[in-house]
Design a protein around this motif. Structure first.
Motif, PDB file in Angstrom:
ATOM      1  N   LEU A 350       0.665  -1.198  -0.225  1.00 29.29           N
ATOM      2  CA  LEU A 350      -0.079   0.067  -0.022  1.00 29.29           C
ATOM      3  C   LEU A 350       0.752   1.234   0.090  1.00 29.29           C
ATOM      4  CD1 LEU A 350      -2.891   1.158   0.266  1.00 29.29           C
ATOM      5  CD2 LEU A 350      -2.384   1.050   2.775  1.00 29.29           C
ATOM      6  N   ASP A 351       0.503   2.373  -0.819  1.00 30.57           N
ATOM      7  CA  ASP A 351       1.149   3.574  -0.860  1.00 30.57           C
ATOM      8  C   ASP A 351      -0.061   4.638  -0.223  1.00 30.57           C
ATOM      9  OD1 ASP A 351       2.029   6.111  -1.427  1.00 30.57           O
ATOM     10  OD2 ASP A 351       2.698   5.545  -3.287  1.00 30.57           O
ATOM     11  N   SER A 352       0.021   4.840   0.906  1.00 28.49           N
ATOM     12  CA  SER A 352      -0.851   5.447   1.761  1.00 28.49           C
ATOM     13  C   SER A 352      -1.184   6.912   0.779  1.00 28.49           C
ATOM     14  CB  SER A 352      -0.762   5.702   3.172  1.00 28.49           C
ATOM     15  OG  SER A 352      -0.303   4.406   3.904  1.00 28.49           O
ATOM     16  N   SER A 353      -0.337   7.815   0.306  1.00 24.56           N
ATOM     17  CA  SER A 353      -0.635   8.790  -0.162  1.00 24.56           C
ATOM     18  C   SER A 353      -1.487   8.902  -1.414  1.00 24.56           C
ATOM     19  CB  SER A 353       0.566   9.771  -0.124  1.00 24.56           C
ATOM     20  OG  SER A 353       1.600   9.000  -1.115  1.00 24.56           O
ATOM     21  N   LEU A 354      -0.889   7.814  -2.133  1.00 32.02           N
ATOM     22  CA  LEU A 354      -1.399   7.421  -3.355  1.00 32.02           C
ATOM     23  C   LEU A 354      -2.930   6.889  -3.161  1.00 32.02           C
ATOM     24  CD1 LEU A 354      -1.488   7.323  -6.453  1.00 32.02           C
ATOM     25  CD2 LEU A 354      -0.435   5.155  -6.327  1.00 32.02           C
ATOM     26  N   GLN A 355      -3.128   6.082  -2.077  1.00 30.53           N
ATOM     27  CA  GLN A 355      -4.550   5.617  -1.738  1.00 30.53           C
ATOM     28  C   GLN A 355      -5.380   6.768  -1.600  1.00 30.53           C
ATOM     29  OE1 GLN A 355      -5.835   2.284  -1.577  1.00 30.53           O
ATOM     30  NE2 GLN A 355      -7.867   3.582  -1.276  1.00 30.53           N
ATOM     31  N   ALA A 378     -17.514   3.711  -8.306  1.00 29.58           N
ATOM     32  CA  ALA A 378     -16.482   3.420  -9.154  1.00 29.58           C
ATOM     33  C   ALA A 378     -15.493   2.537  -8.344  1.00 29.58           C
ATOM     34  CB  ALA A 378     -15.595   4.709  -9.226  1.00 29.58           C
ATOM     35  N   ALA A 379     -14.373   1.792  -9.144  1.00 28.38           N
ATOM     36  CA  ALA A 379     -13.694   1.054  -8.712  1.00 28.38           C
ATOM     37  C   ALA A 379     -12.170   1.179  -9.200  1.00 28.38           C
ATOM     38  CB  ALA A 379     -13.959  -0.755  -8.714  1.00 28.38           C
ATOM     39  N   VAL A 380     -11.230   1.214  -8.674  1.00 24.88           N
ATOM     40  CA  VAL A 380      -9.906   1.786  -9.055  1.00 24.88           C
ATOM     41  C   VAL A 380      -8.968   0.581  -8.425  1.00 24.88           C
ATOM     42  CG1 VAL A 380      -8.016   3.340  -9.072  1.00 24.88           C
ATOM     43  CG2 VAL A 380     -10.498   4.125  -9.314  1.00 24.88           C
ATOM     44  N   VAL A 381      -8.006   0.335  -9.412  1.00 25.88           N
ATOM     45  CA  VAL A 381      -6.837  -0.529  -8.822  1.00 25.88           C
ATOM     46  C   VAL A 381      -5.476   0.239  -9.490  1.00 25.88           C
ATOM     47  CG1 VAL A 381      -5.302  -2.675  -9.052  1.00 25.88           C
ATOM     48  CG2 VAL A 381      -7.840  -2.504  -8.674  1.00 25.88           C
ATOM     49  N   ILE A 382      -4.628   0.609  -8.710  1.00 23.65           N
ATOM     50  CA  ILE A 382      -3.236   1.008  -9.155  1.00 23.65           C
ATOM     51  C   ILE A 382      -2.135   0.060  -8.729  1.00 23.65           C
ATOM     52  CG2 ILE A 382      -1.486   2.987  -9.324  1.00 23.65           C
ATOM     53  CD1 ILE A 382      -4.186   3.690 -10.466  1.00 23.65           C
ATOM     54  N   ALA A 383      -1.292  -0.192  -9.660  1.00 23.75           N
ATOM     55  CA  ALA A 383      -0.247  -1.628  -9.086  1.00 23.75           C
ATOM     56  C   ALA A 383       1.057  -1.186  -9.734  1.00 23.75           C
ATOM     57  CB  ALA A 383      -0.766  -2.658  -9.456  1.00 23.75           C
ATOM     58  N   ASP A 384       2.058  -1.559  -9.342  1.00 23.20           N
ATOM     59  CA  ASP A 384       3.324  -1.608  -9.678  1.00 23.20           C
ATOM     60  C   ASP A 384       3.324  -2.603 -10.815  1.00 23.20           C
ATOM     61  OD1 ASP A 384       5.130   0.279  -8.482  1.00 23.20           O
ATOM     62  OD2 ASP A 384       5.221  -1.060  -6.763  1.00 23.20           O
ATOM     63  N   LEU A 385       4.482  -2.722 -11.787  1.00 21.57           N
ATOM     64  CA  LEU A 385       4.246  -3.528 -12.735  1.00 21.57           C
ATOM     65  C   LEU A 385       4.879  -5.031 -12.241  1.00 21.57           C
ATOM     66  CD1 LEU A 385       6.187  -1.527 -15.571  1.00 21.57           C
ATOM     67  CD2 LEU A 385       3.690  -1.871 -15.092  1.00 21.57           C
ATOM     68  N   ASP A 386       5.196  -5.128 -10.957  1.00 22.86           N
ATOM     69  CA  ASP A 386       5.451  -6.461 -10.559  1.00 22.86           C
ATOM     70  C   ASP A 386       4.245  -7.224  -9.795  1.00 22.86           C
ATOM     71  OD1 ASP A 386       5.392  -5.006  -8.217  1.00 22.86           O
ATOM     72  OD2 ASP A 386       7.265  -5.413  -7.079  1.00 22.86           O
ATOM     73  N   GLY A 387       3.158  -6.364 -10.010  1.00 22.15           N
ATOM     74  CA  GLY A 387       1.805  -6.945  -9.431  1.00 22.15           C
ATOM     75  C   GLY A 387       1.390  -6.463  -7.888  1.00 22.15           C
ATOM     76  N   SER A 388       2.289  -5.758  -7.397  1.00 21.45           N
ATOM     77  CA  SER A 388       1.872  -5.386  -6.020  1.00 21.45           C
ATOM     78  C   SER A 388       1.057  -4.110  -6.237  1.00 21.45           C
ATOM     79  CB  SER A 388       3.361  -5.088  -5.267  1.00 21.45           C
ATOM     80  OG  SER A 388       4.237  -4.001  -6.065  1.00 21.45           O
ATOM     81  N   VAL A 389      -0.005  -4.139  -5.355  1.00 20.53           N
ATOM     82  CA  VAL A 389      -0.973  -3.169  -5.522  1.00 20.53           C
ATOM     83  C   VAL A 389      -0.829  -2.081  -4.642  1.00 20.53           C
ATOM     84  CG1 VAL A 389      -3.373  -2.435  -5.248  1.00 20.53           C
ATOM     85  CG2 VAL A 389      -2.742  -4.763  -6.114  1.00 20.53           C
ATOM     86  N   ILE A 650      -5.731  10.427 -11.084  1.00 18.07           N
ATOM     87  CA  ILE A 650      -4.716   9.545 -10.086  1.00 18.07           C
ATOM     88  C   ILE A 650      -3.472   9.263 -10.618  1.00 18.07           C
ATOM     89  CG2 ILE A 650      -4.780   7.329  -9.026  1.00 18.07           C
ATOM     90  CD1 ILE A 650      -7.910   7.108  -9.368  1.00 18.07           C
ATOM     91  N   MET A 651      -3.060   9.130 -11.966  1.00 14.69           N
ATOM     92  CA  MET A 651      -2.054   8.872 -12.438  1.00 14.69           C
ATOM     93  C   MET A 651      -0.927  10.444 -12.451  1.00 14.69           C
ATOM     94  SD  MET A 651      -1.141   5.661 -12.927  1.00 14.69           S
ATOM     95  CE  MET A 651      -1.516   4.113 -13.648  1.00 14.69           C
ATOM     96  N   THR A 652      -1.551  11.324 -12.473  1.00 17.27           N
ATOM     97  CA  THR A 652      -0.796  12.434 -12.434  1.00 17.27           C
ATOM     98  C   THR A 652      -0.196  12.712 -11.254  1.00 17.27           C
ATOM     99  OG1 THR A 652      -2.235  13.631 -13.966  1.00 17.27           O
ATOM    100  CG2 THR A 652      -0.778  15.156 -12.553  1.00 17.27           C
ATOM    101  N   TYR A 653      -0.816  12.122 -10.035  1.00 15.14           N
ATOM    102  CA  TYR A 653      -0.430  12.478  -8.759  1.00 15.14           C
ATOM    103  C   TYR A 653       0.443  11.378  -8.537  1.00 15.14           C
ATOM    104  CZ  TYR A 653      -0.155  12.308  -3.630  1.00 15.14           C
ATOM    105  OH  TYR A 653       0.417  12.419  -2.327  1.00 15.14           O
ATOM    106  N   ALA A 654       0.282  10.210  -9.012  1.00 13.04           N
ATOM    107  CA  ALA A 654       1.303   8.791  -8.782  1.00 13.04           C
ATOM    108  C   ALA A 654       2.532   9.119  -9.232  1.00 13.04           C
ATOM    109  CB  ALA A 654       0.487   7.869  -9.332  1.00 13.04           C
ATOM    110  N   HIS A 655       2.617   9.903 -10.464  1.00 13.11           N
ATOM    111  CA  HIS A 655       4.051  10.233 -11.010  1.00 13.11           C
ATOM    112  C   HIS A 655       4.611  11.502 -10.633  1.00 13.11           C
ATOM    113  CE1 HIS A 655       2.203   7.054 -13.713  1.00 13.11           C
ATOM    114  NE2 HIS A 655       3.570   6.814 -14.100  1.00 13.11           N
ATOM    115  N   GLN A 656       4.053  12.156  -9.564  1.00 17.54           N
ATOM    116  CA  GLN A 656       4.918  13.095  -9.265  1.00 17.54           C
ATOM    117  C   GLN A 656       6.207  12.808  -8.232  1.00 17.54           C
ATOM    118  OE1 GLN A 656       2.430  15.682  -6.861  1.00 17.54           O
ATOM    119  NE2 GLN A 656       1.062  16.376  -8.746  1.00 17.54           N
TER     120      GLN A 656
END
Length: 756
Positions: A350-355, A378-389, A650-656
């Protein structure tokens, strides 16, 4: 002479003896049966003559003898049935450690080590019975079992009274179970409402009464009963609701706690305080009615009802924690039976700030556009490319609905399913530049149509995916099946399953255009196979599991499933190129990120019931579904509208503040700045704070490796035979570990850069 006497022939003597033996045996058996029959008749006659002395006739027979006889017959049959049920009930007690059994208790940390929440029990049985306040025990007995110290485990009078009340009410309005029965249910049984469970409960209550004293039963009941909020036992509940020990609760608080035994979900004060206070008033009435207290003694508690702590936390990642707890229970079931540990400390992905940013983006955009689009969930899932959510939104409001739409809801993906179709086609020899024809196609009586309503003729495979042409997806299913649509769909299903879709995929002609149902979690992480150069990964929440005393017993990087190659590398690179075109030049343009390449696919189902955007960058993969729980249609909402806008926010924030990685197969140069977003800025008070700077992925891995080496070194130094300070090591193992630790530490000072 031999013809006249054949039995006298030489060599036939054994046959003669055998015949005589069989004839003698037959005679003896016949004689025994005849004698046994005669003796039986004589015994029966003697028994009849004896029983005639007790013959009863007339009214005495019909009023006394016949009813008693029928009762004995039915009673014996009932005893046999009850014995059968009792045997199954006593099997529940086969575990010799039944008094020490406890439920799973887990404290979850986010990926950076901050406590994110807990799941499982909050249990404390360390308070002796004589230290519980008198008014707490009286409140419990007056409400749950007033004759607890008088019955043998089953309160017959209370059960009969409850039956009468329920008959008059026309339903179940009052329970008749004693404390012993409720404890038996808590320890051994489930909450199912069946006659079999009630019978087992009764037998086990009697069994408990024979094994334990009344005070021991009462103590166990006070310690093991579930009282809401994840708290088991009155002491844990007192800590949760009032932040104090059960030793210190007031009469008003004791009445509120005693009222929770009946229905903790209904009367929990942190959920419904008025209902909890109303139930506490009923408990006070019970105290007076039972004669345990006077009206004057409870007057103060009536005037000053208890108030619980506010345990609501709108920022708690509840959907993620529920899913992580389910994953933890599955993992624990795989541990050796010799492991009895039930308390764990778990570091999650879990990435608390991204959550928090994802929660706010969903709420803000649905509040702003939900009414216009007639969309409520709505439902959202954001994960690393290794599958960790890293983040999971299972719904708009956890307090209103705990149903996780990201993991448990099955919805049609629409055109966002087409990448599986195109990947299968590329695996079977086609290329992004292959020419396909957009034209009519039918499978039986079903003829798909495009969103535009017309046909565009010849185009490349890349253009077909960019424009999301339905007919071409169906034609591809026929092509990969060598002219057999069913065979082609089977290959598509196999490829989708290999990439990570675990839900049943129905084989229908419309499967290539997204008619099969998927969940957001699987569908999102399956897309990670594209930026991973064809390697599929497993979605997971757990990174590391420690016991209560800090020992590491499981790590995903060591013990979890490894990535598996499901696509040829060139196929994955080609799909990245095509999906980049679909996102930046096709229906997903509203998802574009300033200065960051993206790839992805939109999806919209019939009647606009479901709208999707699933996409990825070189760093993360994300999926967004928006619709309604009741399957009602939206107001012409497509995947390229609100879902793409939500994904972009969401992705704009995730890539900051992170190190941007390229997507394999796509030029690393960023696209030109995207057109201004059509998403209105959220109010400053509601917008998430800027994303904090964090370590790179490599830096995080180095620090975790140092932690593991330090754990190994600590165990080596504390092991028997380890060298004491000032003494040479017994072996080179500890020295080798120390050198490795030192060398890692020397190289573990990363540049201060922003990372993933």
């Amino acid at each position: 002479m031999r013809d006249l006497y054949p039995d006298q022939e030489p060599g036939k003597e054994w046959q003669r003896k055998l015949k005589r033996f069989l004839l003698d045996s037959d005679a003896r058996v016949d004689s025994f049966i005849f004698q046994a029959g005669r003796w039986s008749r004589e015994l029966y006659e003697r028994f009849s003559m004896f029983m005639d002395r007790f013959h009863v006739g007339g009214w005495r027979r019909w009023l006394l003898v016949e009813p008693a006889s029928e009762a004995a017959t039915l009673g014996m049959a009932g005893m046999v049935v009850m014995l059968a049920l009792a045997m199954s009930a006593f099997q529940e007690t086969a575990d010799d450690d039944w008094l020490k059994k406890s439920e799973l208790a887990v404290v979850f940390l986010d990926r950076y080590g901050n406590e994110a929440g807990s799941r499982g029990i909050r249990h404390n049985d360390s308070v002796p019975l004589d230290e519980f306040p008198d008014h707490l025990i009286k409140s419990t007995l007056a409400t749950e079992d007033r004759r607890f110290y008088e019955h043998f485990g089953i309160d017959l009078a209370g059960t009969f009274r409850a039956m009468l009340v329920n008959v008059r009410a026309g339903g179940v309005s009052q329970g008749g179970s004693s404390i012993s029965q409720q404890l038996a249910k808590n320890l051994f049984l489930t909450n199912e409402r069946t006659i079999e469970r009630k019978v087992k409960e009764a037998f086990l209550a009697i069994w408990l009464e024979s094994r334990l004293t009344k005070n021991e039963i009462l103590k166990l009941y006070l310690d093991r009963a579930y009282l809401g909020g994840g708290a088991f036992g009155v002491d844990a509940a007192a800590q949760f609701y009032f932040n104090k020990s059960a030793r210190d609760v007031t009469l008003a608080e004791a009445a509120m706690l005693a009222g929770l035994f009946k229905a903790p979900a209904k009367f929990a004060p942190h959920i419904n305080l008025p209902a909890a206070r109303g139930r506490a008033s009923v408990v006070l009435d019970n105290l007076v009615e039972a004669g345990m207290m006077s009206e004057g003694q409870v007057f103060g508690a009536r005037r000053n009802p208890a108030t619980s702590l506010d345990r609501r936390d709108d920022r708690a990642p509840s959907y993620f924690l529920d899913w992580a707890f389910d994953e933890m229970k599955k993992l624990v079931s795989t541990f050796p039976k010799s492991m009895t540990e039930r308390v764990f400390l778990v570091r999650t992905s879990l990435d608390s700030s991204l959550q928090y940013a994802a929660d706010m983006a969903v709420e803000n955009l649905l509040r702003q556009y939900g009414r216009d689009y007639h969309a409520s969930q709505a439902a959202v899932v954001i994960a690393d490319l290794d599958g960790s959510v890293r983040a999971m939104v299972g719904g708009r409001d956890y307090s209103a609905s705990q149903f996780n739409r990201a993991t448990d809801a099955l919805r049609q993906p629409g055109s966002s399913f087409k990448p599986y179709v195109y990947a299968t086609a590329l695996e079977h020899g086609m290329k992004p530049t292959s020419i396909v024809v957009d034209g009519p196609v039918c499978i039986g009586n079903w003829c798909p149509h495009n969103y535009s309503g017309g046909y565009a003729g010849s185009m490349t495979l890349t253009q077909a995916l960019t424009r999301s042409i339905n007919t071409i997806a169906v034609k591809l299913s026929i092509t990969v099946g060598n002219g057999e649509a069913k065979a082609g769909r089977l290959k598509i299903v196999q490829k989708a399953r290999a990439m990570g879709l675990r839900t049943p995929l129905g084989d229908t002609p419309s499967l290539p255009i997204g008619a099969a149902e998927v969940n957001v979690l699987d569908h999102t992480v399956a897309f990670a196979a594209f930026p991973n150069a064809g390697k599929a990964v497993t979605p997971h929440a757990l990174l590391e599991v420690r016991t209560g005393n800090g020992d590491v017993i499981w790590r995903f990087d060591r013990d979890g499933p490894k990535p598996r190659q499901v696509l040829r590398t060139q196929v994955a690179l080609d799909m990245n190129f095509m999906l980049n075109k679909a996102a930046e030049e096709g229906t997903g343009r509203r998802a574009m990120l300033n200065g960051i390449r993206i790839a992805g696919k939109t999806g919209t189902t019939n009647a606009y019931r479901d709208a999707w955007f699933v996409g990825f960058t070189g760093n993360l993969v994300g999926g967004v579904w928006i619709g309604n729980d009741d399957y009602s249609s939206s107001n012409r909402m497509t995947g390229g509208s609100l879902p793409a806008m939500t994904w972009q926010a969401i992705m704009t924030y995730a890539h900051q503040g992170i190190e941007i990685k390229p997507i394999p197969g796509i030029a690393p140069n960023p696209p030109t700045p995207a057109t201004p977003r059509q998403v209105a800025a959220a109010p400053a008070s509601e917008a998430p704070a800027p994303r904090p700077t964090v370590l790179t992925q490599r830096g995080s891995e180095v620090l975790i490796r140092i932690e593991h080496l330090m754990d190994d070194a600590s165990r080596a130094l504390s092991a028997p035979g380890a060298a004491k300070p000032g003494q040479p090591a017994a072996s080179s193992g500890a020295s080798h570990r120390s050198d490795a630790l030192a060398s890692t530490a020397r190289g573990a000072t990363p540049n201060v850069v922003r990372g993933n």
